[in-house]
Every structure is written in structure tokens, then in C-alpha cells.
Scaffold this motif. Structure first.
Motif, mmCIF file in Angstrom:
data_model
loop_
_atom_site.group_PDB
_atom_site.id
_atom_site.type_symbol
_atom_site.label_atom_id
_atom_site.label_comp_id
_atom_site.label_asym_id
_atom_site.label_seq_id
_atom_site.Cartn_x
_atom_site.Cartn_y
_atom_site.Cartn_z
ATOM 1 N N UNK A 141 0.846 -1.196 0.000
ATOM 2 C CA UNK A 141 0.000 0.000 0.000
ATOM 3 C C UNK A 141 0.883 1.248 0.000
ATOM 4 N N UNK A 142 0.528 2.244 -0.851
ATOM 5 C CA UNK A 142 1.297 3.479 -0.917
ATOM 6 C C UNK A 142 0.929 4.388 0.246
ATOM 7 N N UNK A 143 1.548 5.574 0.281
ATOM 8 C CA UNK A 143 1.252 6.555 1.323
ATOM 9 C C UNK A 143 0.007 7.393 1.011
ATOM 10 N N UNK A 144 -0.630 7.138 -0.150
ATOM 11 C CA UNK A 144 -1.835 7.876 -0.512
ATOM 12 C C UNK A 144 -2.947 7.589 0.498
ATOM 13 N N UNK A 145 -3.750 8.593 0.851
ATOM 14 C CA UNK A 145 -4.883 8.343 1.749
ATOM 15 C C UNK A 145 -5.837 7.315 1.153
ATOM 16 N N UNK A 146 -6.438 6.530 2.016
ATOM 17 C CA UNK A 146 -7.464 5.575 1.600
ATOM 18 C C UNK A 146 -8.808 6.289 1.600
ATOM 19 N N UNK A 147 -9.544 6.125 0.519
ATOM 20 C CA UNK A 147 -10.874 6.730 0.429
ATOM 21 C C UNK A 147 -11.923 5.691 0.805
ATOM 22 N N UNK A 148 -12.807 6.071 1.700
ATOM 23 C CA UNK A 148 -13.888 5.201 2.147
ATOM 24 C C UNK A 148 -15.209 5.812 1.689
ATOM 25 N N UNK B 17 -9.127 -2.317 4.045
ATOM 26 C CA UNK B 17 -7.682 -2.569 4.102
ATOM 27 C C UNK B 17 -7.200 -2.648 5.547
ATOM 28 N N UNK B 18 -6.410 -3.656 5.832
ATOM 29 C CA UNK B 18 -5.991 -3.907 7.219
ATOM 30 C C UNK B 18 -5.095 -2.809 7.766
ATOM 31 N N UNK B 19 -4.263 -2.236 6.918
ATOM 32 C CA UNK B 19 -3.259 -1.285 7.413
ATOM 33 C C UNK B 19 -3.646 0.175 7.179
ATOM 34 N N UNK B 20 -4.914 0.453 6.882
ATOM 35 C CA UNK B 20 -5.317 1.819 6.567
ATOM 36 C C UNK B 20 -5.220 2.717 7.798
ATOM 37 N N UNK B 21 -4.466 3.794 7.676
ATOM 38 C CA UNK B 21 -4.354 4.770 8.766
ATOM 39 C C UNK B 21 -4.994 6.104 8.379
ATOM 40 N N UNK B 22 -4.564 6.612 7.217
ATOM 41 C CA UNK B 22 -5.090 7.896 6.746
ATOM 42 C C UNK B 22 -6.303 7.606 5.870
ATOM 43 N N UNK B 23 -7.499 7.765 6.435
ATOM 44 C CA UNK B 23 -8.736 7.424 5.728
ATOM 45 C C UNK B 23 -9.585 8.674 5.561
#
Length: 363
Positions: free
Chosen positions: A1-8, A36-42
Motif C-alpha cells: 500500500x502506498x502513502x496515498x490516503x485511503x478513500x472510504x 484494508x488492514x493497514x489503513x491509517x489515513x482514511x
């Protein structure tokens, strides 16, 4: 996973006409239905999500006088994007817009090359203007230049006749369509009148643009061959003004254009009722503004197509027809989010809350 924010995206995700899900995730620009298990920045967006809208008859890079500069073409594409149109079938353009493919912030384009018209039988500076003996060669050329489509001008005003008439002899258009198919391209044609349709369909054409001349005796032929139509009703609305402008010089043509306009809704509804595939196209470019996809969907509803089917004509159905994914697992995240359910009121399409292209919020 990249450092890009995850969109929910949560609320109601319309992955299909009856496939409604509660949420999706956008990870590295791609759709996932698993958190995603490792999503931090959502970042969360709530509403009713649809696949990016489709304009199946659009002209990026074309203006009223012909080709336009890249900065004007960019504005056209951005206008479509802000309206939620994220996939365009460019139904003929004299401009080279391949540079758009390198921009992940602009809609994806499926090109039909440049229009192919009969000499002095179309709008000046728009098309290759050729004679029938050249048609097969030009169709082969544009099939190689395009993205799986070729665009013919099937009819236009014949000044000697004073009315719309076919541009190509039957045997020539049949050979040209066969050549396109051998090269892996589908063929569509601009047709206002009745007289060119039978030859084109019996010659194997895949789609007809406008199709205002589709009459009751031709509908079974279209339906049996699976020939699609893209009515461009927002463009057909201009027929009365066109007719008024040409009435003094071409009264027969003018009266014909008015008749085609008057029966436009019946034509589209009868086609739909017979099972003919109908898709959304605005004919943006040339003299018509970009960003009119919501208005065209509303016109299909006015013609009598059920709202959910009119919606499919610019989303799930249109993307399937063009061979492009919708809100599928792993697909590029091209979607539009609305405040209310567009299946119950298609006017919602005119006011997107968020536009997401390649996984990034762009509007």
C-alpha cells in the motif's frame, strides 16, 4: 500500500442496477470491497455512489469552426469531468487528443478517429471529405488511429436535392464496414434521415448516432441485428432553429427537420420498447456545450424510458457496451457520489457531491 490516503465511500454504492452495497474502499487508486488492514489515513465520503458517467457521443478537441487548441480541449474535458462524465466515446474529432491519456485528472476517452464524410456533405473542417471509392481506405486508416471505433457521416443535406440524402452507395459502405470489422473496429454513423438506415444496418453497422429517422418498419431490423442508437436528444432540440435558418433556401429540408424533431420522443420510446439498446450521448463539441450528460438522461426519461434504464444508459449498461469496468473489484476508482438516490430522480445527476477519478477526489 502506498502513502496515498485511503478513500472510504459509504452509504449506498450502486455497483449495478440491483447490486447495492454499503461501502467500498479506494486503495492505490483501485476499488476494493474489503477494508484494508493497514489503513491509517482514511478519508470518508458519504452518499449514493455510481460508476463515472458515460457520454457515448462527445467531441473533445472540436469547436464550431473545427479543431481547437489543446487548452480549449482541456477545458472541454474538465467541464465534462465536473459534470461526472469520466468516460467518453469521442464520436469524431479532427484534433489529436492522445495527450489526454497521460493525464490522470481528465476523463478517459475512447476515440473513433476523425469523421469520414462525402465531399461537401458535412460541416466544414470537421471531417475527412472524400469520394466513395476512397471510403474503404479511409475507414481502415481511422480504424488504426482510433480506439476500436470508426465514425461515418451516413447522411447530410444534398444541395441538389434540397433535402437529406444518403452519402454512400450500398456496396461501398458494406465493404467499408467489413474492412473495419476485420481490423477489430466497430462502426457508427451520423444519421438524421430515414433513407440511409436500411443499407447501413444490413451492411453490418454497429451503432447509429441520432437515429431520428428510425421508423416503425425499420425498428425490427435494428432489434434483430442488435444495432444500438445514441439519440443525442439535447442536440435534436436544436432542429427547429436549424430548420428556421435554412428555410428560405431549402424549404424541403427544413420541413423534414421539423418532422424529425416533432416525433423524436416517440422514436426513442419505440426503439426502447422494441429492445434496441439506447445509450446516452450529448453531441458536445462543435456548437453544443460540454457537461450536458444529466440533461440527456432527463431527456431519455421524458421520452418514456424508465429512470433506472436511462441511468444504466450512462452507467452500467454503457460501460459494458464499451467494454469498460464499472465499480468492479480491482478496477480504477472512477465514480460519482450524489446526495440522493439517482434511480428515483435522475435530476440528481446534475448536482454531484464528489467526483472521484483514478481514486482521487477531483470535484
Amino acid at each position: 500500500m502506498s502513502d496515498e490516503p485511503v478513500l472510504h465511500v459509504k452509504g449506498r454504492v450502486l455497483a449495478g442496477p440491483e447490486d447495492v452495497r454499503d461501502e467500498l474502499w479506494v486503495v492505490d487508486g483501485r476499488i476494493s470491497y474489503d477494508r484494508p488492514a493497514a489503513a491509517r489515513d482514511v478519508r470518508t465520503v458519504e452518499g449514493w455512489a455510481l460508476p463515472g458517467l458515460v457520454d457515448a457521443h462527445c467531441h473533445v478537441g472540436l469547436g464550431a469552426q473545427g479543431p481547437v487548441d489543446a487548452d480549449v480541449a482541456e477545458k472541454q474535458a474538465l467541464t465534462d469531468r465536473e459534470a461526472g462524465t469520466l468516460l467518453i466515446r469521442d464520436a469524431g474529432s479532427p484534433s489529436d487528443t492522445r495527450w489526454i491519456d497521460d493525464r490522470d485528472d481528465l476523463p478517459k476517452i475512447i476515440r473513433a478517429g476523425r469523421h469520414i464524410a462525402r465531399t461537401r456533405r458535412y460541416i466544414r473542417n470537421f471531417a475527412h471529405e472524400i469520394e466513395p471509392e476512397e471510403l474503404v481506405a479511409y475507414v481502415a486508416q481511422e480504424a488504426r488511429r482510433g480506439d476500436g471505433w470508426v465514425k461515418l457521416v451516413g447522411d447530410w443535406i444534398d444541395r441538389g436535392v434540397g433535402d437529406l440524402s444518403p452519402c454512400w452507395p450500398r456496396e461501398v459502405v458494406e465493404a467499408a464496414i467489413t474492412e473495419a470489422h476485420l481490423l477489430g473496429a466497430r462502426v457508427t454513423a451520423h444519421c438524421f434521415a430515414e433513407s440511409s438506415l436500411r443499407d447501413l444496418v444490413e451492411s453490418g453497422i454497429d451503432c447509429i448516432e441520432h437515429a431520428t429517422g428510425l421508423t416503425e418498419d425499420l425498428i425490427p431490423l435494428f432489434a434483430s441485428r442488435g444495432v444500438a442508437i445514441v439519440p443525442t436528444l439535447v442536440n435534436i432540440a436544436t432542429f427547429p432553429s436549424m430548420a428556421a435558418g435554412g428555410e428560405a433556401k431549402f424549404p424541403r429540408w427544413s420541413a423534414h427537420m421539423r418532422r424529425l424533431h416533432e416525433r423524436r420522443y416517440d422514436t426513442v420510446r419505440n426503439a426502447y420498447d422494441a429492445g434496441i439498446p439506447v445509450y446516452v450521448g450529448t453531441d458536445a463539441g462543435g456548437s453544443l456545450a460540454h457537461g450536458l450528460v444529466a440533461a440527456e438522461v432527463a431527456e431519455l426519461v421524458t421520452a418514456g424510458i424508465p429512470p433506472a434504464e436511462a441511468l444504466s444508459a450512462t452507467t452500467w449498461g454503457a460501460r459494458s457496451w464499451l467494454g469498460r469496468p464499472g465499480l468492479d473489484e480491482g478496477a480504477a476508482a472512477d465514480l460519482v457520489v450524489y446526495e440522493r438516490d439517482p434511480r428515483t430522480d435522475v435530476r440528481v445527476l446534475g448536482a454531484p457531491l464528489r467526483v472521484v477519478l483514478n481514486g482521487r477526489i477531483v470535484g
